[in-house]
Write an enzyme that holds these catalytic residues in place. Sequence first.
Site, short mmCIF file in Angstrom:
data_model
loop_
_atom_site.label_atom_id
_atom_site.label_comp_id
_atom_site.label_asym_id
_atom_site.label_seq_id
_atom_site.Cartn_x
_atom_site.Cartn_y
_atom_site.Cartn_z
N CYS A 1 0.91 -4.73 2.37
CA CYS A 1 -0.30 -5.45 3.38
C CYS A 1 -0.09 -6.89 3.70
CB CYS A 1 -1.71 -5.12 2.88
SG CYS A 1 -3.11 -5.72 3.65
N ARG B 1 5.17 2.46 9.65
CA ARG B 1 3.87 1.69 9.81
C ARG B 1 3.77 0.67 8.84
NH1 ARG B 1 -0.50 -0.15 7.24
NH2 ARG B 1 -0.70 1.83 6.37
N ASP B 2 3.52 1.20 7.37
CA ASP B 2 2.99 0.21 6.40
C ASP B 2 4.55 -0.43 6.02
OD1 ASP B 2 2.26 -1.09 4.18
OD2 ASP B 2 1.15 0.67 3.39
N ASN C 1 5.62 -0.40 -1.35
CA ASN C 1 5.26 0.80 -1.53
C ASN C 1 6.07 1.91 -2.23
OD1 ASN C 1 2.93 1.56 0.83
ND2 ASN C 1 4.32 0.17 1.79
N HIS D 1 -2.44 6.62 -2.28
CA HIS D 1 -1.31 5.86 -1.73
C HIS D 1 -0.97 4.78 -2.82
CE1 HIS D 1 0.09 3.00 1.64
NE2 HIS D 1 -0.10 2.03 0.80
N HIS E 1 1.41 1.67 -4.77
CA HIS E 1 2.43 0.65 -4.45
C HIS E 1 2.95 0.61 -5.89
CE1 HIS E 1 1.47 -1.45 -0.49
NE2 HIS E 1 0.87 -0.34 -0.65
#
Length: 307
Positions: A240, A15-16, A249, A207, A209
């Site tokens: 994002c 996803r990300d 990430n 979460h 990065h």
Amino acid sequence: MKLAGEVTIYEVGLRDGLQLESRILNVAEKKRIADQLLKAGVSELEFGSFVHPKLVPQMANTAELYTELKQSVSAKLVALVPNHKGIQLADDSGVQFINYVLSASDTHNQQNVRQTTDESLNQFQKMSQYGFDHGMELNVTVATSFGCPFEGQVPQSRIMSIIDTLTESNIKRITLADTTGMANPKQVYDLTKAVKDEWRTMEFGCHFHNTRGMGLANILAAMEAGITIYDSSIGGLGGCPFAPGATGNVCTEDVVHMLEEMGVHTAIDLDQLLAASEEMKNRLGHELPGQVMKAGKSSRLYPIPAQ
């Protein structure tokens, strides 16, 4: 160091990791990578998002992918949703586990979902009830918890206030997200320690990065505060699309390698994970940011060069 004996890795690469890629993977390609991640032992997989396909075309086949994955998967398959329409689409596809994202920063939230943070919080109250009524489990990710690329520092008091509102709804987990890699270890420890002390029964994750090279250090800081759930992305992919500079990430292989070397159990087979990362690299057609896939495990030994 005060470290837990084991942690949970929440994999977000499909996803990300893919939402900024110019090459859009088809369902078969995504499923092949997902199967490899699951074979490696990933127990929580954020496989896609129910967002408008014109805004994030990389996620347009999320429903089809879930149809393929749900047949024989015992792991938790999670879909990200930005609004009530998203959770309805997820429900229509039979998805049981949902991650809702909102930003602590009003400016970033407007860029991301075209609402103020308060509007997103109000919307989530309705979504939470919808999820409860339809047997869905909801988690919430609070983006820009450690800083906003538009507003700068986000006060800790604002994060605490948002969490206080969220805990009034039917949710299992709240994830604090460093959306553009602005966090530093002391800041991470201070915030995560505060929320863990305030809400002792709530499940919290982080979460991070690695945009500025502090991702792994921030994980260690959060571990010192008692956080045991971490988002990461295969190969270090992602970012994002609505935040300048939000690349990188924290890399799943690098996290697993570091923790296992420290004696912290992740339940993930690193060799299988590296194979999945190699598959992702080949599908995308470019090198990935992860370090362990380039250098190999630290336990790897080399022959002494001939004199």
